[in-house]
Design a protein around this motif. Structure first.
Motif, PDB file in Angstrom:
ATOM      1  N   LEU A 203       9.400  -1.841   1.331  1.00 33.91           N
ATOM      2  CA  LEU A 203       8.290  -2.855   1.200  1.00 33.91           C
ATOM      3  C   LEU A 203       7.156  -2.330   2.154  1.00 33.91           C
ATOM      4  N   ALA A 207       3.390  -1.407   1.235  1.00 37.50           N
ATOM      5  CA  ALA A 207       2.285  -2.014   1.906  1.00 37.50           C
ATOM      6  C   ALA A 207       1.143  -1.240   2.466  1.00 37.50           C
ATOM      7  N   LEU A 224       8.257  -5.624  -9.724  1.00 34.47           N
ATOM      8  CA  LEU A 224       9.324  -6.197  -9.028  1.00 34.47           C
ATOM      9  C   LEU A 224       9.323  -7.738  -9.436  1.00 34.47           C
TER      10      LEU A 224
END
Length: 236
Positions: A203, A207, A224
């Motif tokens: 993640l 990001a 997701l």
């Protein structure tokens, strides 16, 4: 008035929008985004995770260079796409994967899936996943042997008497809920492939790519979200 007849105009294929970004800069961002997952993999599995990844990267770059050399094509290793393929392939493998098998996966991914179809942007599927599929079909035992976290593994050679353990997905395949805590799943203290163990690291990398505008958040968020909802409804 402009003498259009004497202008030297060049007609090129689309797209015609120009940007400071090129393939190399995008691939470099992807490599940076993948570093957190590698760092967590080294913490969970030890230095062998780094060795497998390094061998995969070296193999991918070498096979792309060799293919271009033998066919007298322009050298394309500078765009770093082969590096990304090598990292991604390593991330889809167990840390116990023999190094010779990693190189076979590199060869299939780079030469068969990528280069023979025209190179980056023209391959019919993701080269790293194509390499993984080939290895899964050819060496299923090696591809489904998972070691427990924090297991001492040799840097080179094939680990012999490794202590195996189940992965969260293997629990779900049997209709059971994973026997791991949310914290362990987030930090990567679970069995699995090199690059998949830490959800938090992935993640963070995602990001970064969103921040750099390499990707849009819509597609990964939709994917997701769909998986999360379906898993919640059909957990067993």
């Amino acid at each position: 008035m402009t003498d259009y007849k004497n202008l030297k105009l060049i007609a090129s294929s689309s797209p015609h929008i120009r940007s400071n970004e090129d393939t190399r800069s995008i691939m470099l961002d992807v490599i940076i985004a993948l570093i957190p997952a590698l760092a967590l993999a080294i913490f969970v599995f030890g230095a062998r995770a780094l060795v497998v990844t390094a061998v995969s990267v070296i193999g991918s770059v070498f096979f792309e260079w060799l293919y271009n050399k033998l066919l007298k094509k322009p050298c394309t290793i500078g765009n770093l796409s082969a590096v990304v393929t090598g990292i991604l392939l390593a991330y889809t493998l167990p840390v116990t994967a023999p190094l010779w098998m990693v190189l076979i996966g590199d060869l299939f991914a780079i030469v068969i899936v990528k280069s023979l179809f025209g190179g980056i942007g023209k391959n019919f599927m993701n080269p790293a996943l194509g390499g993984r599929a080939f290895l899964m079909a050819s060496y299923p035992v090696f591809m489904t042997t998972w070691c427990k976290v924090r297991t001492s593994l040799p840097l080179f050679g094939t680990p012999a008497d490794v202590v195996t353990g189940a992965t969260p997905l293997s629990f779900m395949k049997e209709g059971k809920l994973p026997d791991v805590s949310m914290a362990d799943a987030a930090l990567g203290m679970v069995g699995g492939c090199i690059g998949e163990v830490s959800a938090l690291a992935l993640l963070v990398g995602g990001a970064y790519l969103v921040y750099r505008k390499v990707i849009s958040v819509r597609i990964p968020a939709a994917y997701l979200g769909t998986v999360a909802v379906l898993t919640l409804i059909f957990a067993r």
